[in-house]
Structures are given as structure tokens and as C-alpha cells.
Design an enzyme around this catalytic site. Structure first.
Site, PDB file in Angstrom:
ATOM      1  N   THR A   1      -8.638   0.705 -39.543  1.00 55.45           N
ATOM      2  CA  THR A   1      -7.637   1.773 -39.431  1.00 55.45           C
ATOM      3  C   THR A   1      -8.370   3.070 -39.093  1.00 55.45           C
ATOM      4  O   THR A   1      -9.599   3.128 -39.107  1.00 55.45           O
ATOM      5  CB  THR A   1      -6.853   1.960 -40.753  1.00 55.45           C
ATOM      6  OG1 THR A   1      -7.742   2.507 -41.743  1.00 55.45           O
ATOM      7  CG2 THR A   1      -6.268   0.651 -41.243  1.00 55.45           C
ATOM      8  N   ASP A   2      -7.610   4.131 -38.824  1.00 53.37           N
ATOM      9  CA  ASP A   2      -8.230   5.411 -38.510  1.00 53.37           C
ATOM     10  C   ASP A   2      -9.096   5.904 -39.667  1.00 53.37           C
ATOM     11  O   ASP A   2     -10.162   6.495 -39.450  1.00 53.37           O
ATOM     12  CB  ASP A   2      -7.162   6.459 -38.183  1.00 53.37           C
ATOM     13  CG  ASP A   2      -6.488   6.185 -36.851  1.00 53.37           C
ATOM     14  OD1 ASP A   2      -7.083   5.429 -36.047  1.00 53.37           O
ATOM     15  OD2 ASP A   2      -5.384   6.698 -36.624  1.00 53.37           O
ATOM     16  N   CYS A   3      -8.626   5.710 -40.887  1.00 52.53           N
ATOM     17  CA  CYS A   3      -9.396   6.209 -42.043  1.00 52.53           C
ATOM     18  C   CYS A   3     -10.335   5.155 -42.617  1.00 52.53           C
ATOM     19  O   CYS A   3     -11.258   5.490 -43.373  1.00 52.53           O
ATOM     20  CB  CYS A   3      -8.453   6.737 -43.129  1.00 52.53           C
ATOM     21  SG  CYS A   3      -7.102   5.630 -43.561  1.00 52.53           S
ATOM     22  N   TYR A   4     -10.109   3.885 -42.275  1.00 52.64           N
ATOM     23  CA  TYR A   4     -11.004   2.798 -42.692  1.00 52.64           C
ATOM     24  C   TYR A   4     -11.345   1.954 -41.458  1.00 52.64           C
ATOM     25  O   TYR A   4     -10.813   0.859 -41.256  1.00 52.64           O
ATOM     26  CB  TYR A   4     -10.341   1.914 -43.755  1.00 52.64           C
ATOM     27  CG  TYR A   4     -10.097   2.607 -45.076  1.00 52.64           C
ATOM     28  CD1 TYR A   4     -11.144   2.859 -45.955  1.00 52.64           C
ATOM     29  CD2 TYR A   4      -8.822   3.007 -45.446  1.00 52.64           C
ATOM     30  CE1 TYR A   4     -10.931   3.490 -47.172  1.00 52.64           C
ATOM     31  CE2 TYR A   4      -8.590   3.637 -46.658  1.00 52.64           C
ATOM     32  CZ  TYR A   4      -9.649   3.876 -47.520  1.00 52.64           C
ATOM     33  OH  TYR A   4      -9.428   4.510 -48.717  1.00 52.64           O
TER      34      TYR A   4
END
Length: 387
Positions: free
Chosen positions: A129-132
């Protein structure tokens, strides 16, 4: 008027080194010549204990974040699946979880390996994901590298349990061990007169917040356990004659000892974990003194035929008979064997007694008692329409 003690009074005596602490076996012996009123006057705390296989156990683990971070959506520890639906790097590993390719090694073994200071292989995957953004990690972890390592067991310390036999002509493999055909053996669990919930059958002193011995350190009762059943049949001494109440417990695995947490594999059944639990029972009044005076002759349980559908009840026996090595079932002499360790239970009760006497352990009054008049639902099979 009979004297009533408080938790505060008993804890003060413990701090001063003046409290009288006995194990449940000691007080059962004492009760042969002393009345409940005399025991209530002389004894302040009774220690109870059990050490047996408790399948409904497991550990919450926080692995810490990688760089770049990953949201773990599939997790394996030494090949054993862990539950991934908590948070990015939190997991719960159940004691009975196992790798289908290696069914003799499971979550209980992973917990024991970590507890013994061994390295364990962590492998995890995420979609990114964008943050992970990371999608995969494979590394080694140990008890020092992980953050939280918490034992959380939804169902432990059964209040009594059935005796297992097999009347069929075929050997069967169960969580009660291997049962030989034609009533050639009988297996049983719990530690009889030492067993915690048998010494407080109405759960007057065991509830939310009760401080306990758990795996070699201090832990707590956090809820009634799953399959909590308080309306089972009882004998004349108020003891349930089959599996009844249970407790959910929690404690810090980083402080525990592998002596009191041990993985086990039952042939053709699966993995489980032996858990060591000790509970101090405060002698608040004469009724509690009477309860903890219970002995193995007075504690009865049911003999069930595990080889027959529905597991019909064949006999009712007591723990003195079970611990003698033989019982009679349908007129036949049957050899008995425990699937829990009385020797370990005695050691736990003794260790807890020492902690109390040295002022290293204090009693905690439950902040809430358990529900009464509970029963169980079975899972009913109903037709489900397919899309």
C-alpha cells in the site's frame, strides 16, 4: 458469630509474614481431623494448581516494523500459520495451529522455541500500500527482538473433566491420548483435589482480575473461559461431575519459564500445549474452608465412551479411584493413566505457597464475578443457499 476475613486483612498478614498458607492437598489432609470452622480460623490461603494440555491457548506477538514497512496479510512462523487480521505487525499464534506439511509441529512449539531463546523464521506477505509498500519479508526473530509477547488463553483450567474410554474393537486417537479397544485403558485429566476451580466450585473468589501463577510468573484471569458452563450436574459435595466452568487468562511470556509451558503432539490428533496454572484461594469464611477441604474421594467425574457416537456415559468414578491406577467400567477392571501431571501441579502449588509466604505475591479481589446459570449451545447445521 463465625469470623469473616477480608482480602485486605489477609494481604496485610502476607506482607508481615504472618499468614498461614497451605496447599490444597495439605488442607484436605487437615480436614480429616479439623472442622471447617477450625480451618477458617487457622488458615488464610490455600494454593491450588494444575498442569495439563489446554488446546485453547496462544500468544499475541508484535514483531516491530521493517523499513520500508509491510502490512502483514499472511504470516508464517517456522511454517506455522499465524492470524494476520489484527494490525500491520501484530499477530496471534494459536497453540494448535500447524503446517499441514508438518502436523507434529505447531504453534505451541513456536511459543516454546521462542521462550527457550531459540531463533524462529518469520515470513510474511502483503499486497503493498502507499503507507506499507513492502510486499514480502523473511527474517529471524527471537524473544529479545520482538516487542510484546503475551500469552492469552481463551479457555484454560477446566473445572473437572471426563474420563475417556473406548468400548469398540478399534484403537482410536484423541486429545485424551490413544484409547485402546475393548476398555483396555482409561485416561483422565485435572489434578483432583489440587485443581483450582474444584476448590472454589461456586467461583466466589475467582473472577475478573484474579492474580494467578501462570507459566512460572504472575498472570491474571481476564474473563470466563469459552464453553463456560455452570449448570452441569453436581454431586452431594457440590462438585460438577463433568467438564464445567473455565477461565481465560493472560500474562507476559517474556517472564515465563519453559518448565511450565510445554508443547505436545498427540498422535493422529494434533498439537496442544501443557500450561501450568496455580490459583490462591483466600479462606474468607467457614464456607470457603469447607470448599477447599474437598478430597479425591469426594470429587467425582464421568466415564465417557469416546469410541461411540454421542460419547455415552458409562460410569461415575472418583479421583481416589483414578489415581489408584484402576477403575471398574461395566464390571471390568480398567487401567487408568493421567494426561496431566500431578507432580508438576504439586510443584506449582508449592512454588505459589513460597511466593505468598515471602510476600512476593498478593491476593487480588475480583473486580467482577462470573455469570451464573450459564449453559452451552451446540452448532446446529442448517441448509445454506448457494449463490
Amino acid at each position: 458469630m463465625p469470623k469473616i476475613k477480608t482480602y485486605e486483612e489477609i494481604n496485610q498478614k502476607l506482607k508481615q509474614g504472618k499468614a498461614v498458607v497451605l496447599t490444597a492437598e495439605d488442607v484436605a489432609q487437615m480436614a480429616q481431623s479439623a472442622s471447617p470452622a477450625e480451618i477458617a480460623e487457622k488458615v488464610d490461603v490455600v494454593t491450588t494448581a494444575t498442569f495439563g494440555a489446554m488446546c485453547s491457548s496462544g500468544a499475541i506477538i508484535n514483531f516491530g516494523h521493517t523499513s520500508p514497512p509491510i502490512r502483514m496479510e499472511k504470516i508464517r512462523l517456522n511454517g506455522v500459520p499465524c492470524y494476520e487480521g489484527l494490525a500491520a505487525v501484530d499477530s496471534y499464534i494459536g497453540a494448535t495451529a500447524c503446517d499441514p506439511e508438518n502436523p507434529a509441529y505447531g504453534g505451541a512449539h513456536v511459543i516454546q522455541d521462542l521462550l527457550e531463546g531459540k531463533d524462529v523464521v518469520l515470513e510474511a506477505w502483503g499486497k503493498g500500500t502507499d503507507c506499507y509498500p513492502r510486499k514480502h519479508v523473511r527474517t529471524r526473530i527471537n524473544i529479545d527482538s520482538i516487542n510484546e509477547f503475551t500469552l492469552f488463553n481463551p479457555r484454560n483450567a477446566y473445572q473437572n473433566y471426563n474420563v475417556a474410554v473406548n468400548t469398540t474393537k478399534k484403537m482410536i486417537h484423541t486429545y485424551m491420548g490413544t484409547l485402546l479397544p475393548n476398555l483396555r485403558n482409561a485416561t483422565y485429566s485435572t489434578s483432583g483435589e489440587l485443581s483450582p476451580l474444584l476448590n472454589d466450585p461456586d467461583l466466589r473468589t475467582i473472577g475478573l482480575g484474579t492474580r494467578i501463577f501462570l507459566g512460572g510468573t504472575q498472570g491474571f484471569v481476564v474473563w470466563n473461559g469459552t464453553q463456560f458452563h455452570t449448570t452441569r450436574p453436581k454431586n452431594e459435595y457440590g462438585v460438577p461431575v463433568t467438564n464445567a466452568a473455565t477461565i481465560a487468562v493472560i500474562g507476559n511470556l517474556k517472564e515465563m519459564s519453559p518448565e511450565y509451558l510445554q508443547a505436545v503432539y498427540y498422535e493422529k490428533y494434533g498439537v496442544s500445549m501443557f500450561i501450568g496454572i496455580g490459583i490462591p484461594i483466600p479462606i474468607l469464611d467457614e464456607d470457603m474452608a469447607r470448599r477447599v477441604s474437598i478430597n479425591n474421594r469426594q470429587i467425582e467425574t464421568s466415564v465417557l465412551d469416546y469410541g461411540t457416537v454421542g460419547m455415552p456415559k458409562l460410569e461415575q468414578v472418583n479421583y481416589e479411584q483414578l489415581q489408584s491406577g484402576f477403575i471398574k467400567v461395566k464390571g471390568k477392571k480398567v487401567r487408568t493413566a493421567p494426561v496431566s501431571s500431578l507432580a508438576k501441579a504439586r510443584k506449582i502449588a508449592g512454588e505459589l505457597k513460597e511466593w505468598l509466604e515471602k510476600g512476593q505475591f498478593e491476593l487480588s479481589k475480583p473486580v467482577q464475578l462470573f455469570p451464573q446459570n450459564t449453559s452451552l449451545n451446540s452448532l446446529k447445521e442448517t441448509e445454506v443457499e448457494h449463490d
